[in-house]
Design a protein around this motif. Structure first.
Motif: not given
Length: 544
Positions: A302-306
């Motif tokens: 998944v793409i990291a939160d920031p």
């Protein structure tokens, strides 16, 4: 005829400067892209790049840690890292939807980076995703998800292969390798077979980004199997971590990271703000290019939160302003101060994207003067996303966009009327759409030519090709210390030389003050037209 000659000279100059930004492993080969397909990709304008491989588990630079690594490190990288790589949360469709909302029209995945690890079920090596706990063909998941979301499919592929070197007891390095004819043919055959798999087992591939050498076996095979593919790196200019200084009205693609690293970097990273990414996207489109913005998925897929938050803010801006980004071409000038221009292909509609007003209060009216556009009897203006009628909770406020043609330019008066965030603060640019307009002037054409350096002295050389619709221009140069491969994109602090007046076409030279030796600088031409200040391509020199 004169205008076409000037235009071709400008393109040649921009192409030369862009080519200087290509490192040796990103060199350009013969271009066999179909012109109509290149124009199709230019219309898309914006793509999302995914740099990702098994070493994302370590949060390190993708692939390159193998160069100069110890035998023990290399062995464990190849034998142990696959045993723990399990991107079990990866959802190709979900990531494609994130990209689509953010404005991307195409998405590109690293199928194989320089390490040689393959993200598909290749028959050419056991160093691949299906020999990990994940166990599935991740490229298949990616391609299917992209197509389901309606995005064009792009593949990154590196012909370099450190696993191949490892298997043949060769030192892992970039460049300088000398193979026997037998080993070279094995290497070329591996590249051909892998490219053949990519272009026969996953349907139509829209874009191909070939990073490293030797490129020819991959390019020949790709174009042979799918003549409609658009090769970017390997056929057209792909400046990395930078935006060219001047307009180049043919296909080029700038690729850059949201942070400082291509692959997932969990620590010590410095992300660009969403506002800065929007500015970069606009500037790229203004100058005729495509933006391929990179994020690195986490090891779990998944793409990291920031990064995801940035994509969401970009989604809001794009949802409002998308008309100014896709299916557009450069206007007669890139910008006037903080107002940046894109235009429809017929040049009848111009989009003026207003930077640099992060505190524009909702309901406030602001006025601007545009020197490069001229109204006609049919001219209309509006703010993208707004209806020109209502400011919420402020019915007494006049939201109408207005304009008047005056001697010094087109005067426009617009209101920021839309509530985008609950606190009424919106830090990002708004766009004014100008319909049925004409160019107001013939701008000058000029080039940044070169630097002449000798001990204790640096001379910068520019060339005014055409003065445009004036008899006198003031010219100068700007220069600054080159901040670094990644960092330079955020630098804005230029120093300027004295001005010179020129009244005819030709080269001009200006000496810089004494500079400390051994430092790399970049510089650009500055031309002051009576109506605006324009800037040329950026080039570099090292003081002596």
């Amino acid at each position: 005829m004169k205008k076409w000659i000037v235009y071709l000279l400008l393109l040649a100059g921009s192409a030369q400067a862009l080519a200087q930004k290509e490192s040796s492993d990103n060199s350009i080969s013969a271009n066999k892209n179909k012109p109509e397909r290149e124009e199709w990709l230019r219309d898309l304008g914006f793509g999302l790049f995914l740099h990702w491989s098994l070493d994302s588990q370590l949060g390190v630079v993708i692939g390159h840690t193998l160069v100069g690594a110890s035998d023990d490190y290399t062995h464990r990288f190849i034998k142990e890292l696959p045993q723990t790589f399990d991107p079990y949360k990866f959802d190709g469709y979900r990531i494609a939807v994130q990209a689509k909302l953010a404005g991307a029209k195409y998405i590109c995945l690293t199928t194989k980076h320089h390490s040689g690890f393959c993200m598909w079920d290749t028959k050419t090596t056991d160093f691949k995703i299906t020999n990990t706990p994940y166990g599935k063909d991740l490229l298949r998941e990616f391609v299917d998800g992209a197509r389901k979301a309606g995005l064009a499919v792009g593949l990154y592929y590196s012909p370099e292969d450190f696993k191949f070197l490892y298997d043949h007891d060769m030192s892992v390095q970039r460049g300088g390798l000398v193979f026997t004819d037998e080993i070279q043919e094995k290497y070329n055959d591996l590249i051909r077979r892998q490219t053949r798999e990519l272009f026969t087992e996953y349907g139509d591939i829209d874009m191909f980004f070939v990073d490293g050498a030797p490129k020819a076996p991959a390019l020949i095979e790709a174009w042979r199997l799918q003549p409609n593919v658009v090769v970017t790196r390997g056929a057209v200019s792909t400046p990395e971590q930078t935006i060219p200084g001047a307009v180049n009205d043919k296909l080029w693609e700038s690729c850059l990271t949201m942070g400082t690293q291509w692959q997932y970097k969990p620590t010590h990273d410095e992300l660009k703000s969403a506002t800065r990414i929007i500015e970069i996207l606009v500037e790229t489109r203004v100058k005729g290019g495509n933006l391929l913005l990179n994020v690195g998925p986490k090891p779990d897929g998944v793409i990291a939160d920031p990064e995801e938050r940035n994509l969401t803010e970009l989604s809001a801006w794009h949802f409002i302003n998308q008309e100014a980004i896709h299916n557009v071409r450069p206007w007669i000038v890139p910008h006037e101060e903080n107002i940046w221009y894109t235009a429809s292909k017929d040049q009848k509609t111009v989009y003026a994207v207003i930077f640099g007003i992060p505190d524009w209060v909702r309901g406030d009216r602001k006025e601007f003067v545009l020197a490069s556009v001229k109204a006609t009897l049919q001219t209309r203006i509006s703010v993208l996303g707004q209806n020109d009628k209502v400011v919420e909770y402020a019915n007494q406020v006049d939201a109408k966009s207005r304009f008047s043609q005056q001697k010094d330019g087109l005067h426009i008066s617009v209101v920021r009327a839309q509530r985008i965030y609950n606190n009424n603060k919106w830090p990002n640019p708004i766009t004014v759409k100008l319909e049925h307009i004409e160019p107001a002037l013939n701008p000058p054409t000029f080039l940044t030519v070169k630097s002449l350096t000798q001990t204790g002295k640096t001379t910068l050389v520019g060339n005014v090709i055409d003065l445009g619709n004036t008899n006198l221009l003031n010219v100068a140069f700007e220069w600054r210390i080159y901040a670094g491969f990644v960092e330079n994109l955020n630098e804005t602090d230029w120093k300027r030389t004295h001005w010179m007046s020129v009244n005819k076409a030709g080269e001009y030279k200006i000496d810089l003050p004494d500079l400390p030796r051994g430092i790399t600088y970049e510089f650009r031409t500055v031309v002051a037209h009576p109506s605006m200040t324009l800037f040329g391509e950026k080039m570099q020199f090292t003081s002596r």
